[in-house]
Design an enzyme around this catalytic site. Structure first.
Site, PDB file in Angstrom:
ATOM      1  N   HIS A 144      82.716 -67.940 -52.018  1.00 16.69           N
ATOM      2  CA  HIS A 144      83.360 -67.794 -53.331  1.00 16.69           C
ATOM      3  C   HIS A 144      84.664 -67.023 -53.114  1.00 16.69           C
ATOM      4  O   HIS A 144      84.761 -66.217 -52.183  1.00 16.69           O
ATOM      5  CB  HIS A 144      82.405 -66.998 -54.230  1.00 16.69           C
ATOM      6  CG  HIS A 144      82.832 -66.830 -55.651  1.00 16.69           C
ATOM      7  ND1 HIS A 144      83.714 -65.863 -56.046  1.00 16.69           N
ATOM      8  CD2 HIS A 144      82.478 -67.496 -56.773  1.00 16.69           C
ATOM      9  CE1 HIS A 144      83.875 -65.935 -57.372  1.00 16.69           C
ATOM     10  NE2 HIS A 144      83.134 -66.920 -57.824  1.00 16.69           N
ATOM     11  N   ASP A 221      77.334 -61.534 -49.681  1.00 18.55           N
ATOM     12  CA  ASP A 221      77.584 -61.795 -51.092  1.00 18.55           C
ATOM     13  C   ASP A 221      76.272 -62.335 -51.670  1.00 18.55           C
ATOM     14  O   ASP A 221      75.906 -63.483 -51.428  1.00 18.55           O
ATOM     15  CB  ASP A 221      78.714 -62.821 -51.215  1.00 18.55           C
ATOM     16  CG  ASP A 221      78.920 -63.288 -52.651  1.00 18.55           C
ATOM     17  OD1 ASP A 221      78.076 -62.978 -53.518  1.00 18.55           O
ATOM     18  OD2 ASP A 221      79.916 -63.980 -52.904  1.00 18.55           O
ATOM     19  N   GLN A 224      74.468 -65.042 -55.918  1.00 21.31           N
ATOM     20  CA  GLN A 224      73.525 -66.120 -56.254  1.00 21.31           C
ATOM     21  C   GLN A 224      72.226 -65.987 -55.466  1.00 21.31           C
ATOM     22  O   GLN A 224      71.294 -66.763 -55.700  1.00 21.31           O
ATOM     23  CB  GLN A 224      74.150 -67.500 -55.959  1.00 21.31           C
ATOM     24  CG  GLN A 224      75.478 -67.745 -56.614  1.00 21.31           C
ATOM     25  CD  GLN A 224      75.398 -67.890 -58.132  1.00 21.31           C
ATOM     26  OE1 GLN A 224      74.312 -68.038 -58.712  1.00 21.31           O
ATOM     27  NE2 GLN A 224      76.533 -67.823 -58.794  1.00 21.31           N
ATOM     28  N   LYS A 247      74.155 -62.040 -63.513  1.00 20.75           N
ATOM     29  CA  LYS A 247      73.606 -63.283 -62.985  1.00 20.75           C
ATOM     30  C   LYS A 247      72.105 -63.152 -62.722  1.00 20.75           C
ATOM     31  O   LYS A 247      71.479 -64.071 -62.218  1.00 20.75           O
ATOM     32  CB  LYS A 247      74.326 -63.665 -61.688  1.00 20.75           C
ATOM     33  CG  LYS A 247      75.785 -64.060 -61.895  1.00 20.75           C
ATOM     34  CD  LYS A 247      76.367 -64.590 -60.619  1.00 20.75           C
ATOM     35  CE  LYS A 247      77.883 -64.595 -60.616  1.00 20.75           C
ATOM     36  NZ  LYS A 247      78.452 -65.626 -61.482  1.00 20.75           N
ATOM     37  N   CYS A 385      85.449 -71.526 -58.256  1.00 15.76           N
ATOM     38  CA  CYS A 385      86.020 -70.420 -57.469  1.00 15.76           C
ATOM     39  C   CYS A 385      85.701 -70.575 -55.993  1.00 15.76           C
ATOM     40  O   CYS A 385      85.404 -69.593 -55.296  1.00 15.76           O
ATOM     41  CB  CYS A 385      85.542 -69.056 -57.974  1.00 15.76           C
ATOM     42  SG  CYS A 385      86.001 -68.739 -59.659  1.00 15.76           S
TER      43      CYS A 385
END
Ligand code: 7TS
Length: 427
Positions: A144, A221, A224, A247, A385
């Protein structure tokens, strides 16, 4: 908490063992989300945009309202009753996150605004310490923008170089290629746990082991990842793990940076101001201990408390069954979309999670999204993104349906019916 089973192959991750689907009562879960019952454009809302942001269970909203109604005060400052209560609630949320990530110490949990801020914090503190002229920062082709741009800025500042590990056409990270790119100048590896555009779940444990064998720290990261797969930082042995509250069924404006204690201790502060100091004079400032050194100014108390409530809510569910429900739904959606003539799924890595990205004939994804919206079906369209990823795949954009714990087969059917309408209009 469940951990990843060891993958049999480098690029295959078996996500969740099979659990009888009836162990998870999705209708009961849905009742915690009043928004899911509201009509949209005269239709039943079908919310398939949880990768952008999840809906919030009423327990989260109530916890935040209770905080404002009964406990609001600034933290770490006052000697008064409410300040003590607010501090307890805020620090309680930190401990809640520690438990969720299975971190060793609550002081390894830094509250930030979200994943983006967490990754910037690492780039501009840890990154600045480690990366110099001629050094390399290794990323993957599926990152991302928020796990690209901060590193690019750092590299520009330092005269260092970004190096990218490639993926195959399914969206699987090529581990041997990644390994080849770890050299003596590699100072850091940034990798997403789960791709927001493809759903690929990266075999993090293996990646971390590869990188650590060469002395390279790994920044994950987890935007998600944390919502959909086990995120046990001790098991993964990653150096940093970032995720966003919004999220994972929590509020916006709050996120988490986990960092190993030894790194956080060694890192310089990032932003200066109140709360991050021990003493200030015009000659010299001494800094507070971790994690407060990284939390300048009044923090987002209500957000942290809301995030804590979200994790309480999530972990009170039968987690194995909840994961199995998402996997089952993804399999159902994959099968249903694959049957649509002219539709091509983008991102078909084995063991992927929660994301159905696709292109449909040569219909512009924006048109797909607009027609679906009239049917009450909310998806996201665009480059997500992840422009370098789109370039790699030779497409400008996709339409993306992303799943949350509250989605149902009926909602996938509504997506499919909507797509048939799209075909009638455009194809
Ligand atoms: N990393 C990944 C993998 C993401 O999916 C996102 C947001 C971020 C970082 C940034 O998170 P933030 O909370 O700091 O904004 N992804 C998306 C998305 O897929 N659709 O909208 C936002």
């Amino acid at each position: 908490m469940r951990v990843h089973p060891s993958p049999p192959e480098a690029d295959v991750v078996t996500l969740h063992e099979s659990v009888p689907p009836d162990a998870f009562d999705v209708e009961r879960v849905r009742r915690d989300f009043p928004i899911l019952a509201r009509p949209v454009r005269g239709k039943k809302l079908v919310y398939l945009d949880s990768a952008a942001t999840t809906q919030k269970p009423r327990q989260v909203v109530e916890a935040m309202a209770r905080y404002f109604d009964q406990e609001n005060a600034n933290v770490h400052r006052g000697v008064h009753f409410l300040s003590e209560r607010a501090t307890e609630a805020y620090e309680g949320a930190r401990e809640r996150v520690r438990k969720f990530l299975n971190a060793r110490h609550a002081s390894e949990i830094v509250f930030v605004r979200g994943t983006t801020e967490a990754l910037n914090l690492v780039a501009f503190t840890f990154g600045r310490l480690r990366v110099g002229v001629g050094d390399e920062v290794l990323l993957t082709a599926m990152e991302h923008h928020s796990n690209i741009v901060p590193w690019q800025m750092l590299c520009a500042d330092r005269g260092a170089k970004l190096v990218v590990a490639p993926i195959d056409d399914r969206g699987v990270l090529l581990l041997d290629e990644l390994e080849k790119r770890i050299g003596p100048r590699t100072k850091l590896l940034g990798v997403t746990h789960v791709s927001n555009a493809l759903g690929t779940v990266n075999p993090l444990k293996q990646i971390v082991a590869l990188a650590h064998a060469r002395g390279v720290p790994v920044v994950v990261d987890g935007a998600q990842g944390a919502p959909h797969v086990p995120a046990d930082v001790r098991d993964l042995d990653c150096d940093f793990y970032a995720f966003s509250g919004h999220k994972i069924y929590g509020p916006t404006g709050i996120g988490v940076l986990y960092g190993k204690a030894e790194h956080l201790e060694a890192m310089p502060p990032w932003q200066g101001g109140g709360d991050m100091i021990l003493s200030v004079s015009f000659e010299k400032t001494t800094y507070n201990r971790v994690p407060y050194k990284f939390e300048a100014g009044t923090p987002n108390m209500a957000g942290a408390i809301g995030l804590g409530a979200a994790l309480d809510w999530l972990e009170a569910l039968p987690r194995e069954a909840a994961w199995a429900h998402e996997d089952e739904l993804l399999a159902y959606g994959t099968e249903a979309l694959s049957r649509i003539r002219g539709l091509r799924l983008v991102g078909t890595a084995p063991g992927k999670a929660a994301v159905l990205s696709f292109v449909f004939e040569d219909i512009h994804p924006h048109d797909i999204g607009t027609v679906l919206d009239r049917e009450g079906v909310a998806i996201r369209t665009g480059h997500h993104c992840a422009q370098p990823l789109m370039q790699r795949l030779g497409i400008a954009a996709t339409a993306r349906a992303s799943l949350g714990i509250y989605n149902t087969r009926g909602e996938i059917d509504a997506l499919v019916a909507g797509l048939e309408k799209v075909r009638r209009m455009f194809a």
